[in-house]
Write a protein that holds these residues in place. Structure first.
Motif, short mmCIF file in Angstrom:
data_model
loop_
_atom_site.label_atom_id
_atom_site.label_comp_id
_atom_site.label_asym_id
_atom_site.label_seq_id
_atom_site.Cartn_x
_atom_site.Cartn_y
_atom_site.Cartn_z
N LEU A 1 -30.89 8.53 -15.03
CA LEU A 1 -30.47 9.32 -16.18
C LEU A 1 -29.48 8.50 -17.01
CD1 LEU A 1 -29.77 12.72 -14.39
CD2 LEU A 1 -31.72 12.19 -15.87
N SER B 1 -31.50 17.84 -13.01
CA SER B 1 -31.83 17.04 -11.83
C SER B 1 -31.14 17.56 -10.58
CB SER B 1 -31.46 15.58 -12.06
OG SER B 1 -32.36 14.96 -12.94
N GLY C 1 -36.35 18.19 -12.50
CA GLY C 1 -35.31 17.85 -13.46
C GLY C 1 -35.68 18.16 -14.90
N ASP C 2 -35.20 17.35 -15.79
CA ASP C 2 -35.46 17.49 -17.23
C ASP C 2 -36.85 16.93 -17.52
OD1 ASP C 2 -35.56 17.45 -19.96
OD2 ASP C 2 -33.82 16.13 -20.24
N SER D 1 -29.53 17.11 -18.72
CA SER D 1 -30.42 16.35 -17.83
C SER D 1 -29.84 16.23 -16.43
CB SER D 1 -30.69 14.96 -18.41
OG SER D 1 -31.49 15.04 -19.57
N THR D 2 -28.52 16.11 -16.34
CA THR D 2 -27.88 16.01 -15.03
C THR D 2 -27.92 17.35 -14.32
OG1 THR D 2 -26.44 14.29 -15.94
CG2 THR D 2 -25.82 15.24 -13.83
N SER E 1 -38.47 16.79 -20.17
CA SER E 1 -38.65 16.14 -21.47
C SER E 1 -38.42 14.64 -21.38
CB SER E 1 -37.70 16.74 -22.51
OG SER E 1 -36.34 16.41 -22.21
N ARG E 2 -37.93 14.18 -20.22
CA ARG E 2 -37.71 12.74 -20.06
C ARG E 2 -39.02 11.98 -20.16
NH1 ARG E 2 -35.22 12.25 -14.32
NH2 ARG E 2 -36.48 14.14 -14.01
N ARG F 1 -27.83 23.76 -21.58
CA ARG F 1 -27.58 22.88 -22.73
C ARG F 1 -26.29 23.27 -23.44
NH1 ARG F 1 -32.25 19.92 -23.60
NH2 ARG F 1 -34.16 20.82 -22.72
N GLN G 1 -26.19 9.76 -11.72
CA GLN G 1 -27.03 9.51 -12.90
C GLN G 1 -27.71 8.15 -12.81
OE1 GLN G 1 -23.81 10.09 -15.68
NE2 GLN G 1 -24.49 12.16 -16.24
N GLN H 1 -32.43 27.07 -19.09
CA GLN H 1 -32.27 25.72 -19.65
C GLN H 1 -31.44 25.75 -20.92
OE1 GLN H 1 -36.06 23.54 -19.70
NE2 GLN H 1 -36.82 24.88 -18.07
#
Length: 746
Positions: free
Chosen positions: A267, A280, A286-287, A276-277, A289-290, A217, A262, A213
């Motif tokens: 997203l 997913s 996916g992410d 995040s994309t 933290s959403r 980023r 998205q 991850q």
């Protein structure tokens, strides 16, 4: 389809390695299978000198092969049988094996070269005409390297790219090139990301962990970028069935497709390959933290918890209609007053129906019929209004064949039950992506609640987010503090389902009342429809009594059934279900057995083998069971009477005649048997280990308790289990109308 060369390969294995591989001889049917591949794997291990043979081509086999034969070609000194293994495997994979003459020929070399190209590794090794250990490992699998079953050419290009680019990394193994996304392809994608991030062999593991991850980023991609990161990002788009192709340059045509993806997944719409994309595209959850607008949970929503949810940005709350357990998760089901609390806080509720269905055995047509009506009954009890969508759960890793064989018939049963009820509720499906997609495509659900948090499910690996997704479950988290603290499953909401924010007055837990004649025809027709759906024609078919005869016989005892229900805190539907079910099953064999019992005790009749006892009368009760149930209930003070001895013929005959001839007595005995059943059938014919003691009979029995009572009426074992699962649907139809009538009496 049988293939002569595959049959010859099977014969080669059987004759060459007879008694050497630790397996039974192969069936020489000319059909490629895992059994053949496992046998070839064992034969290879045998030739490599491995003493402990296995179906698995694991690290030991690979290491031995790399040590002895780092590459195999026409100039490699091989014994004929070793060549025969390669030729057999080639034929089983659909390639020319050179006639299976145990000689390495130009035809074998050509097939190796062709397979390498199909795999995408033609240029990855020094010599394109050689068979390398990782290729050999893949040769002994059922993985195809050509398009099969309408596979996607774009996905196959991605698969070949991954193989060709990363096959020389230690932990990367050749994946199928069949045009279908899968678990192995998904893992290969994450390995590729890890390799590009600089992870060493032994560190890269194909798991979407913190290191991966962090790398993503740091490697956002966007229009104008180029290189392998763009190739992997576009590959991930392809694997998610977006209209894209593998490309090393992020061109203007890719940007709108990213934006569409998205928007579809809710997203931020940036058109860029941000974290995040990436997330997913690579893993189902996916992410994490959403922050989602929806949640579901097994905890009662109190005013304090509702305030905490509201403060966390939650709008939609998923709650369960029922809880089959009497001991675990006491707040799983919607609690009294809870829906009003949800509405007062400005939240909306979407209902979920789930029992114990944790494997395919819990899913079939008749169980779906029962689930559909049970969910409707519970939704009405809680006060959900017409138009509400109920999400029915498939909470296990259903393989595709299990979806076909079990889940789809189950949802057809749900749909039929909802339709028979007048379609006042909509149907949603909760489960892995493949389950949601297939149930929806079959027309059995209008929206999906996706269990994406279960990323390891095979039904989530390699499948896109369903087109009709309403809620996407991504992570469990705790929010709030003090009295407002609550653990929830955080869900992304698409807006396709918005739950409800106003409710009818919930129905109270009331005792049953006399049936209202205005609903007789509707009840008659609904029961007939259900019984026909599980194979019982209304005209009786090969049984003695028609549906109408059974229905009228049972409903003629309504005053008695109502009195028994009130006396014992027992739902009328329990008594009605057992009696109706048994009467519908009475056939000419039962008639003959009854005659044999009469002959045993009276000598009247003849020409048959005498029989001491049988299940008889409208409720199919034997003299032995009737005596034991009555004796138990007399001892408990539930009923008065004289105890009998089931070991004595005159007493058996006395009870048998009563349940055979007196319908009212039989109906009363049904209730007593249920009481006896609930208290573990002491002194009865119990399974090994005995029956468990249920809670004392009560009006709010859970579905599990109802099932147990219905099952115990018949006995124990597979047949009793199967019949009880079918009786559950009948019970729910009776209970639907009993519930209507008792609430009208308010």
């Amino acid at each position: 389809m049988a293939d002569e060369m595959v049959r010859r390969a099977q014969n080669f294995i059987n004759t060459t390695y007879h008694g050497k591989l630790g397996i039974d001889p192969l069936k020489e049917d000319g059909e490629t299978s895992w059994a053949v591949m496992f046998a070839l794997t064992r034969a290879l291990q045998y030739e490599l000198g491995i003493t402990t043979l296995s179906d698995t081509f694991g690290p030991t086999t690979l290491s031995a092969l790399e040590t002895k034969y780092p590459r195999i070609n026409a100039s490699t000194p091989l014994i004929p049988d070793f060549v025969g293994i390669i030729q057999s495997a080639l034929y089983c994979k659909g390639y020319d094996g050179g006639g299976l003459d145990t000689m390495w020929s130009g035809r074998v070399t050509a097939s190796i070269e062709k397979m390498a190209v199909d795999m995408g590794v033609g240029g990855a090794f020094p010599d394109s005409s050689s068979l390398y250990p990782k290729m050999f490992k893949s040769l002994l699998t059922m993985d195809p390297y050509v398009l099969v079953n309408n596979g996607s050419a774009e996905i196959r290009t991605v698969q070949q790219y991954l193989n060709g680019t990363y096959v020389n990394r230690k932990d990367f193994y050749i994946i199928p090139c069949d045009g279908h996304h899968s678990r192995n392809v998904a893992k290969a994608m994450i390995l590729a990301v890890q390799y590009e991030a600089g992870m060493a062999d032994g560190v890269a593991n194909g798991v979407f962990g913190p290191g991966t991850q962090t790398a993503l980023r740091q490697h956002a991609v966007g229009e104008g970028d180029s290189g392998r990161w763009v190739a992997l990002f576009s590959s991930a788009m392809v694997l998610n069935q977006r209209p894209a192709v593998l490309q090393h340059y992020f061109g203007a045509s890719l940007t709108p497709e990213v934006r569409n993806f998205q928007a579809f997944t809710k997203l931020p719409v940036t058109g860029k390959g941000d974290f995040s994309t990436w997330a997913s595209l690579l893993v189902s959850y996916g992410d994490q933290s959403r922050k989602g607008e929806a949640c579901d949970g097994v905890t009662k929503i109190t005013p304090a918890r509702a305030a905490a949810l509201k403060a966390a940005g939650i709008t939609y709350v998923g709650r369960y209609l029922t809880n089959p357990s009497t001991t675990s998760l006491p707040e799983k089901a919607i609690q009294p007053g809870e829906l009003q609390t949800i509405a007062d806080a400005g939240l909306r509720c979407f209902p979920i129906y789930q029992t114990y269905g944790r494997d395919a055995s819990g899913f079939n047509y008749h169980q779906g019929r029962a689930a559909g009506q049970a969910a409707v009954n519970a939704a009405v009890d809680h006060g959900f209004k017409a138009g509400t969508r109920i999400f029915f759960a498939v909470d296990f890793d259903a393989y595709d064949y299990e979806v076909t064989d079990s889940v789809l018939p189950h949802f057809k049963g749900i749909q039929d039950a909802i339709s028979a009820d007048g379609n006042q509720f909509q149907i949603g499906v909760y489960g892995p992506r493949n389950v949601c997609i297939r149930v929806s495509e079959a027309g059995h659900a209008t929206a999906s609640f996706v269990s994406d948090m279960s990323s390891g499910f095979s039904g989530n690996y390699g499948y896109p987010l369903p087109p009709n997704w309403a809620y996407d479950q991504i992570v469990t988290r705790t929010i709030g503090s003090g009295d407002g603290k609550i653990e929830i499953d955080n869900n992304i909401a698409s807006g396709r389902d918005t739950g409800q924010n106003s409710f009818n007055r919930p129905r109270k837990l009331l005792p049953d009342v006399r049936f209202d004649g205005r609903f007789l025809n509707a009840l008659h027709d609904d029961i007939g429809t259900y019984m026909q759906s599980i194979g019982f024609p209304n005209d009786g078919g090969n049984k003695i009594f028609t549906h109408t005869q059974c229905f009228e016989t049972i409903l003629a005892q309504d005053d008695l059934v109502t009195a028994l229900s009130n006396r014992y805190s027992m739902r009328k539907a329990l008594i009605q279900t057992s009696a109706y079910w048994e009467m519908r099953h009475y056939d000419i064999v039962d008639q003959a057995v009854d005659a044999a019992v009469v002959y045993y005790h009276t000598g009247v009749g003849g020409g048959m083998t005498p029989k001491r006892d049988s299940s008889t009368g409208i409720a199919q009760i034997s003299g032995d069971v009737g005596i034991r149930a009555w004796n138990h209930c007399i001892s408990k003070g539930y009923v008065s009477g004289t105890t009998l001895n089931p070991e004595k013929d005159p007493d058996i005959w006395t009870m048998w005649q009563k349940v055979n001839k007196d319908n009212a007595f039989s109906i009363q005995t049904v209730a007593l048997i249920h009481l006896w059943d609930a208290e573990s059938k002491p002194n009865g014919n119990n399974p090994p280990g005995g029956e468990t003691v249920l809670r004392p009979m009560r009006l709010d029995y859970t579905e599990w308790e109802i099932f147990q009572v219905l099952r115990r009426y018949q006995g124990w074992g597979k047949e009793a289990e199967e019949h009880a699962s079918k009786r559950m649907g009948l019970y729910q139809v009776f209970e639907k109308y009993n519930g209507i009538v008792r609430n009208l009496a308010l």
